[in-house]
Design a protein around this motif. Structure first.
Motif, PDB file in Angstrom:
ATOM      1  N   LEU A   1       0.819  -1.212   0.000  1.00  0.00           N
ATOM      2  CA  LEU A   1       0.000   0.000   0.000  1.00  0.00           C
ATOM      3  C   LEU A   1       0.849   1.257   0.000  1.00  0.00           C
ATOM      4  CD1 LEU A   1      -2.804  -1.060   2.523  1.00  0.00           C
ATOM      5  CD2 LEU A   1      -3.026  -0.821   0.051  1.00  0.00           C
ATOM      6  N   LEU A   2       1.905   1.269   0.813  1.00  0.00           N
ATOM      7  CA  LEU A   2       2.753   2.460   0.909  1.00  0.00           C
ATOM      8  C   LEU A   2       3.599   2.669  -0.338  1.00  0.00           C
ATOM      9  CD1 LEU A   2       4.053   2.428   4.611  1.00  0.00           C
ATOM     10  CD2 LEU A   2       2.393   3.992   3.593  1.00  0.00           C
ATOM     11  N   ASN A   3       4.151   1.605  -0.864  1.00  0.00           N
ATOM     12  CA  ASN A   3       5.086   1.741  -1.986  1.00  0.00           C
ATOM     13  C   ASN A   3       4.397   1.884  -3.342  1.00  0.00           C
ATOM     14  OD1 ASN A   3       8.103   1.243  -1.029  1.00  0.00           O
ATOM     15  ND2 ASN A   3       6.785  -0.077   0.200  1.00  0.00           N
ATOM     16  N   LEU A   4       3.239   1.257  -3.500  1.00  0.00           N
ATOM     17  CA  LEU A   4       2.562   1.308  -4.788  1.00  0.00           C
ATOM     18  C   LEU A   4       1.471   2.366  -4.849  1.00  0.00           C
ATOM     19  CD1 LEU A   4       2.208  -2.511  -5.608  1.00  0.00           C
ATOM     20  CD2 LEU A   4       4.045  -0.922  -6.254  1.00  0.00           C
ATOM     21  N   GLY A   5       0.988   2.787  -3.684  1.00  0.00           N
ATOM     22  CA  GLY A   5      -0.074   3.791  -3.664  1.00  0.00           C
ATOM     23  C   GLY A   5      -1.391   3.271  -4.207  1.00  0.00           C
ATOM     24  N   ILE A   6      -1.646   1.977  -4.047  1.00  0.00           N
ATOM     25  CA  ILE A   6      -2.871   1.385  -4.571  1.00  0.00           C
ATOM     26  C   ILE A   6      -3.979   1.440  -3.524  1.00  0.00           C
ATOM     27  CG2 ILE A   6      -1.710  -0.140  -6.196  1.00  0.00           C
ATOM     28  CD1 ILE A   6      -1.889  -2.379  -4.175  1.00  0.00           C
ATOM     29  N   ARG A   7      -5.219   1.271  -3.981  1.00  0.00           N
ATOM     30  CA  ARG A   7      -6.371   1.264  -3.082  1.00  0.00           C
ATOM     31  C   ARG A   7      -6.525  -0.106  -2.440  1.00  0.00           C
ATOM     32  NH1 ARG A   7      -7.984   4.384  -7.553  1.00  0.00           N
ATOM     33  NH2 ARG A   7      -8.822   6.446  -7.001  1.00  0.00           N
TER      34      ARG A   7
ATOM     35  N   MET B   1      -5.652  -8.330  -6.149  1.00  0.00           N
ATOM     36  CA  MET B   1      -4.395  -8.709  -6.789  1.00  0.00           C
ATOM     37  C   MET B   1      -4.194 -10.221  -6.746  1.00  0.00           C
ATOM     38  SD  MET B   1      -0.546  -7.309  -5.854  1.00  0.00           S
ATOM     39  CE  MET B   1      -1.116  -5.608  -5.879  1.00  0.00           C
ATOM     40  N   LYS B   2      -3.722 -10.769  -7.878  1.00  0.00           N
ATOM     41  CA  LYS B   2      -3.449 -12.194  -7.980  1.00  0.00           C
ATOM     42  C   LYS B   2      -1.952 -12.439  -8.162  1.00  0.00           C
ATOM     43  CE  LYS B   2      -7.915 -13.526  -9.989  1.00  0.00           C
ATOM     44  NZ  LYS B   2      -8.599 -14.258 -11.088  1.00  0.00           N
ATOM     45  N   VAL B   3      -1.532 -13.644  -7.813  1.00  0.00           N
ATOM     46  CA  VAL B   3      -0.130 -14.017  -7.991  1.00  0.00           C
ATOM     47  C   VAL B   3       0.245 -13.901  -9.471  1.00  0.00           C
ATOM     48  CG1 VAL B   3       1.553 -15.887  -7.769  1.00  0.00           C
ATOM     49  CG2 VAL B   3      -0.178 -15.552  -5.985  1.00  0.00           C
ATOM     50  N   SER B   4      -0.714 -14.213 -10.344  1.00  0.00           N
ATOM     51  CA  SER B   4      -0.458 -14.143 -11.789  1.00  0.00           C
ATOM     52  C   SER B   4      -0.285 -12.717 -12.295  1.00  0.00           C
ATOM     53  CB  SER B   4      -1.605 -14.821 -12.549  1.00  0.00           C
ATOM     54  OG  SER B   4      -2.859 -14.246 -12.184  1.00  0.00           O
ATOM     55  N   ASP B   5      -0.636 -11.720 -11.483  1.00  0.00           N
ATOM     56  CA  ASP B   5      -0.441 -10.317 -11.883  1.00  0.00           C
ATOM     57  C   ASP B   5       1.012  -9.875 -11.686  1.00  0.00           C
ATOM     58  OD1 ASP B   5      -3.159 -10.045 -12.437  1.00  0.00           O
ATOM     59  OD2 ASP B   5      -3.622  -9.472 -10.369  1.00  0.00           O
ATOM     60  N   LEU B   6       1.777 -10.693 -10.987  1.00  0.00           N
ATOM     61  CA  LEU B   6       3.154 -10.327 -10.648  1.00  0.00           C
ATOM     62  C   LEU B   6       4.140 -10.848 -11.693  1.00  0.00           C
ATOM     63  CD1 LEU B   6       2.947 -11.342  -6.883  1.00  0.00           C
ATOM     64  CD2 LEU B   6       2.886  -8.995  -7.755  1.00  0.00           C
ATOM     65  N   ASP B   7       5.063  -9.997 -12.075  1.00  0.00           N
ATOM     66  CA  ASP B   7       6.193 -10.417 -12.907  1.00  0.00           C
ATOM     67  C   ASP B   7       7.449 -10.089 -12.102  1.00  0.00           C
ATOM     68  OD1 ASP B   7       8.215 -10.848 -14.734  1.00  0.00           O
ATOM     69  OD2 ASP B   7       7.140  -9.956 -16.424  1.00  0.00           O
ATOM     70  N   LEU B   8       7.853 -11.044 -11.278  1.00  0.00           N
ATOM     71  CA  LEU B   8       8.944 -10.795 -10.345  1.00  0.00           C
ATOM     72  C   LEU B   8      10.308 -10.794 -11.023  1.00  0.00           C
ATOM     73  CD1 LEU B   8       7.697 -12.847  -7.258  1.00  0.00           C
ATOM     74  CD2 LEU B   8       7.264 -10.463  -7.882  1.00  0.00           C
ATOM     75  N   GLN B   9      10.391 -11.270 -12.240  1.00  0.00           N
ATOM     76  CA  GLN B   9      11.650 -11.193 -12.987  1.00  0.00           C
ATOM     77  C   GLN B   9      11.883  -9.777 -13.515  1.00  0.00           C
ATOM     78  OE1 GLN B   9      11.366 -14.282 -15.970  1.00  0.00           O
ATOM     79  NE2 GLN B   9      12.214 -15.828 -14.578  1.00  0.00           N
TER      80      GLN B   9
ATOM     81  N   ASN C   1      10.330  -7.167 -12.057  1.00  0.00           N
ATOM     82  CA  ASN C   1       9.976  -6.273 -10.944  1.00  0.00           C
ATOM     83  C   ASN C   1       8.768  -5.401 -11.301  1.00  0.00           C
ATOM     84  OD1 ASN C   1      12.457  -7.317 -10.044  1.00  0.00           O
ATOM     85  ND2 ASN C   1      12.892  -5.476  -8.864  1.00  0.00           N
ATOM     86  N   GLU C   2       7.681  -6.056 -11.739  1.00  0.00           N
ATOM     87  CA  GLU C   2       6.475  -5.335 -12.146  1.00  0.00           C
ATOM     88  C   GLU C   2       5.230  -6.056 -11.637  1.00  0.00           C
ATOM     89  OE1 GLU C   2       7.798  -3.304 -16.418  1.00  0.00           O
ATOM     90  OE2 GLU C   2       6.596  -5.145 -16.403  1.00  0.00           O
ATOM     91  N   VAL C   3       4.149  -5.280 -11.512  1.00  0.00           N
ATOM     92  CA  VAL C   3       2.852  -5.839 -11.172  1.00  0.00           C
ATOM     93  C   VAL C   3       1.799  -5.101 -11.991  1.00  0.00           C
ATOM     94  CG1 VAL C   3       2.557  -4.258  -9.209  1.00  0.00           C
ATOM     95  CG2 VAL C   3       1.186  -6.349  -9.331  1.00  0.00           C
ATOM     96  N   VAL C   4       0.813  -5.844 -12.465  1.00  0.00           N
ATOM     97  CA  VAL C   4      -0.309  -5.259 -13.203  1.00  0.00           C
ATOM     98  C   VAL C   4      -1.492  -5.113 -12.250  1.00  0.00           C
ATOM     99  CG1 VAL C   4      -1.978  -5.612 -15.069  1.00  0.00           C
ATOM    100  CG2 VAL C   4       0.431  -6.193 -15.411  1.00  0.00           C
TER     101      VAL C   4
ATOM    102  N   LEU D   1       2.795  -1.233 -12.571  1.00  0.00           N
ATOM    103  CA  LEU D   1       3.598  -0.520 -11.576  1.00  0.00           C
ATOM    104  C   LEU D   1       4.905  -1.267 -11.322  1.00  0.00           C
ATOM    105  CD1 LEU D   1       0.789   0.330  -8.986  1.00  0.00           C
ATOM    106  CD2 LEU D   1       1.661   1.802 -10.805  1.00  0.00           C
ATOM    107  N   ALA D   2       5.928  -0.493 -10.983  1.00  0.00           N
ATOM    108  CA  ALA D   2       7.244  -1.072 -10.700  1.00  0.00           C
ATOM    109  C   ALA D   2       7.330  -1.537  -9.247  1.00  0.00           C
ATOM    110  CB  ALA D   2       8.335  -0.046 -10.984  1.00  0.00           C
ATOM    111  N   LEU D   3       8.037  -2.636  -9.038  1.00  0.00           N
ATOM    112  CA  LEU D   3       8.262  -3.173  -7.696  1.00  0.00           C
ATOM    113  C   LEU D   3       9.719  -2.984  -7.309  1.00  0.00           C
ATOM    114  CD1 LEU D   3       6.381  -6.583  -8.141  1.00  0.00           C
ATOM    115  CD2 LEU D   3       5.535  -4.593  -6.888  1.00  0.00           C
ATOM    116  N   SER D   4       9.935  -2.574  -6.076  1.00  0.00           N
ATOM    117  CA  SER D   4      11.310  -2.452  -5.586  1.00  0.00           C
ATOM    118  C   SER D   4      11.874  -3.839  -5.299  1.00  0.00           C
ATOM    119  CB  SER D   4      11.336  -1.613  -4.311  1.00  0.00           C
ATOM    120  OG  SER D   4      10.679  -2.302  -3.254  1.00  0.00           O
ATOM    121  N   ASN D   5      13.179  -3.945  -5.197  1.00  0.00           N
ATOM    122  CA  ASN D   5      13.814  -5.230  -4.880  1.00  0.00           C
ATOM    123  C   ASN D   5      13.345  -5.763  -3.532  1.00  0.00           C
ATOM    124  OD1 ASN D   5      15.289  -5.306  -7.278  1.00  0.00           O
ATOM    125  ND2 ASN D   5      17.007  -4.162  -6.394  1.00  0.00           N
TER     126      ASN D   5
END
Length: 319
Positions: free
Chosen positions: A210-216, A223-231, A233-236, A261-265
């Protein structure tokens, strides 16, 4: 809405299907519309007005009735005014002098709530009058259309004025100091962490997202696990209104368009640890792809976390 026979109310269901759901409006919007329509029919029952019968005969709401309805939309749900008490209107010498009588200001809702109710009710009344007129006559004469528009416009112009947004009372984000305190509270094994050990990793992840992405909140819960692209560092953050795979009674959804959105390490590390650790250990969590799940023991353990469950987390952080 359900009628006395336990079946969906025909016209309100048709209205929501054609005017709200088919327009891809959020489920919460449809719920608010139905709540307003419910209040309209509560008022009509109290006033002994058969809306469908009235419109079928070519008659529409009178000015005094419109004023009575306006007053009734001020009633707070669950009060005597909302449930059974009739709205008594004092009819003055002029129609604009008609005012509803309320016994206690505590039974009234805020002007913003009343504004929304009256907006939805006027839209439904106009749609209903046109629909029934067309069903009875096979067409809508221009003069009849004008009378319908005039009646519903009379209700719309009675909506309360919306107060201008206040910068003083406007919501604002946490200060850097408050964010630091919050993160310290949700750090696993922290002496000030208020949560049980089995939920500490999940709750830290929730706050971090919530703090880093600013999402509601709804976007987080959807959010689903399939929304994550951890290689990468992104999430849809997608829009999934009416997702058939969501078992929750009140489906959390995104209010904005899809975005990436971008994900931090650090976030990627927390996500990996949660997905391959705490989440994977719950049997029911392996049967769906929603990211944030319930950890409390019971029939819902491993199921997607509900809005009520998320609220409980923040309530505990506020204590």
């Amino acid at each position: 809405m359900i009628n006395d026979q336990g079946c969906p109310h025909w016209y309100s269901t048709l209205f929501i299907t054609t005017q709200s759901r088919n327009s891809s409006r959020a489920p919460n919007t449809s719920t608010a519309m139905l709540a307003a329509i419910r209040q309209l029919y509560t008022w009509s029952d109290i006033q002994k007005i058969d809306l469908e019968g009235r419109f079928a005969s070519g008659l529409f709401l009178r000015e005094s009735e419109i004023e009575s309805l306006r007053a009734f939309t001020q009633a707070r749900r669950g009060t005597a005014l909302d449930k059974a008490s009739p709205i008594e209107a004092r009819v003055g010498r002029r129609k604009e002098d008609v005012r509803a009588t309320f016994q206690n200001a505590e039974t009234r809702v805020k002007s913003g709530t009343q504004y929304i109710r009256m907006t939805y009710i006027s839209s439904y009344l106009q749609w209903l009058a046109n629909r029934i007129t067309d069903e009875v006559a096979g067409h809508i004469h221009p003069d009849v259309s004008k009378r319908i528009e005039s009646a519903t416009k009379s209700l719309r112009i009675r909506r309360p004025n919306m107060p201008p947004a206040s910068r003083v009372s406007a919501r604002s984000g946490l200060t850097e100091q408050a964010q630091a305190i919050l993160m310290a509270m949700v750090t696993p094994s922290s002496t000030i962490n208020p949560f049980e050990a089995e939920t500490q990793n999940r709750n830290q992840l929730i706050i971090s997202l919530l703090l880093n992405l600013g999402i509601r909140a709804g976007e987080l819960l959807a959010m689903k696990v399939s929304d994550l692209d951890l290689q990468r560092n992104e999430v849809v953050i997608p829009r999934r209104h009416g997702d058939p795979t969501d078992p929750r009674k009140h489906q959390p959804v995104a209010k904005t368009l899809d975005r990436r959105l971008a994900l931090s390490n650090l976030l990627v590390d927390q996500l990996l640890a949660y997905i391959t650790g705490d989440r994977k250990s719950l049997a029911k969590a392996r049967k769906h792809s929603f990211l944030i799940v319930t950890h409390q023991k019971g029939p819902f353990q491993g199921m997607p976390l509900s809005q009520k469950g998320l609220t409980k987390i923040f309530t505990k952080l506020q204590v």
